[in-house]
Write a protein that holds these residues in place. Sequence first.
Motif, PDB file in Angstrom:
ATOM      1  N   LEU A 265       0.832  -1.204   0.000  1.00 40.50           N
ATOM      2  CA  LEU A 265       0.000   0.000   0.000  1.00 40.50           C
ATOM      3  C   LEU A 265       0.868   1.255   0.000  1.00 40.50           C
ATOM      4  O   LEU A 265       0.514   2.264  -0.623  1.00 40.50           O
ATOM      5  N   LEU A 271      -1.907   1.000  -6.465  1.00 38.01           N
ATOM      6  CA  LEU A 271      -2.862   0.669  -5.409  1.00 38.01           C
ATOM      7  C   LEU A 271      -3.495   1.968  -4.919  1.00 38.01           C
ATOM      8  O   LEU A 271      -2.794   2.886  -4.486  1.00 38.01           O
ATOM      9  N   LEU A 275      -8.907   2.104   1.818  1.00 32.97           N
ATOM     10  CA  LEU A 275      -8.944   0.780   2.433  1.00 32.97           C
ATOM     11  C   LEU A 275     -10.225   0.594   3.215  1.00 32.97           C
ATOM     12  O   LEU A 275     -10.524   1.366   4.132  1.00 32.97           O
ATOM     13  N   ARG A 310       1.213   4.859   4.216  1.00 32.61           N
ATOM     14  CA  ARG A 310       0.485   5.580   3.146  1.00 32.61           C
ATOM     15  C   ARG A 310      -0.281   6.739   3.782  1.00 32.61           C
ATOM     16  O   ARG A 310      -1.469   6.630   4.100  1.00 32.61           O
ATOM     17  N   ILE A 313      -3.961   7.806   2.801  1.00 34.47           N
ATOM     18  CA  ILE A 313      -4.986   6.780   2.678  1.00 34.47           C
ATOM     19  C   ILE A 313      -6.281   7.203   3.371  1.00 34.47           C
ATOM     20  O   ILE A 313      -6.273   7.893   4.401  1.00 34.47           O
TER      21      ILE A 313
END
Length: 459
Positions: A265, A271, A275, A310, A313
């Motif tokens: 990630l 990607l 999430l 990340r 995210i």
Amino acid sequence: MTETRRKQGKSVFIRTYGCQMNVYDSERMAGLLKPLGYGLADAPDDADLVILNTCHIREKAAEKVYSELGRLKKMKSEKARAGGDMKIAVAGCVAQAEGPEITARARHVDMVVGPQAYHRLPELLARAARDDGDILETDFAVDEKFDRLAKRSADGPTAFLTIQEGCDKFCTFCVVPYTRGAEVSRGVDAIVAEARALAAQGVREITLLGQNVNAWRSAAPSGESGARWGLGELCRHLAKIDGIERIRFTTSHPRDMDDGLIAALGEETKLMPYLHLPVQAGSDKILKAMNRGHTAAHYIRQIEQIRAARPDIAISGDFIVGFPGETNEDFEGTLALVEEIGYASAYSFKYSRRPGTPGAVMPKQVAEPEKDERLARLQTLLEAQRRDFNQRQIGGVLPVLFEKPGRHEGQLIGRSPYLQSVHVTAPQSMLGSIAPVRIDDTTPNALAGVLVKQGEAAA
């Protein structure tokens, strides 16, 4: 709930209830039937075959199916009186859980097909045409199903791709282990072949699907490092496919969120920074009663690790309120966890008893008015966080994948990396492309923005 809508020659109407896995399964059923001459009907009364692809997660799911079957019975009778024929199939998780009862209660149903047996539809249709009596197929032949999946026709620049099915976690509120079976992973070569075929048809974004998608494990393909791969290695491998620009996966379980996936990630730019990681509750007592296998502190630490890898995210989650034994203090623990994490989006539900699950017979069932009050409080908090996340996008530039025309002339609708719907004035020629969009407004369910012209500053 989604529906398939088109018609040509022999026709099938597929009504899809529930999760993305069911949407994917419906697409595959349509693909299996296409070589037999079946196009997609606009409505059930136009169809030669009607398939209800059912979901068993929510309360009264089976009752809704029987209600729909009652309407279909009338359509089938009317078509028979006019000299036609309509076959009716019940597929999916209700079929798996209640197959014998369906055949007993709804004699007009021709086929009952579990989610791991729909690849046998052509064979079952042939048997139904011979009037072989009740057809009930609910075997858990997942490996065989994977092997026999027909080639797909892409419908736009995004596509689902199943890589894992089933669940071994046995959460006490959930029917999935009983309706989808044990965890089974699809082989790397088959996944790559399907991804390449989708890319060749113009698909730019794939979403890897599984009941516990991050439980996926498989032997590494020949020539690649590592004896056994997890989802992180698979995502890195798929990112090498020309044409695939975005990769997502859902739904994950905290117990299977390993270091390799977290590292992927952080390092693999294809990607997407989004999430979906369900936690269900913020009370350790309730998490233990749910058999989740983790604590609230473990989940929070995991999110901290993911965000360290990340930083951009966005986190999505699932929550259940009113699980048996949940006190006000337990519920406050859930609110506290939500406050600490800060969600970009989330799904929240009242606990509903699912027959055959341990939770259904647990003592201290919570009264419905208490569930209602708790759900309203939780959803108010989650909605405020979602709006705040969307507001923070205003003034920024996001790469948007344009998926379809909007309702207004000259408008396209796309998806941000965070899975938000984005409305933009743009030419039809941009469908299927990814372009920078400066976000200048939000609506209750979407973002709005303008294309960043070539040479214009992106920030």
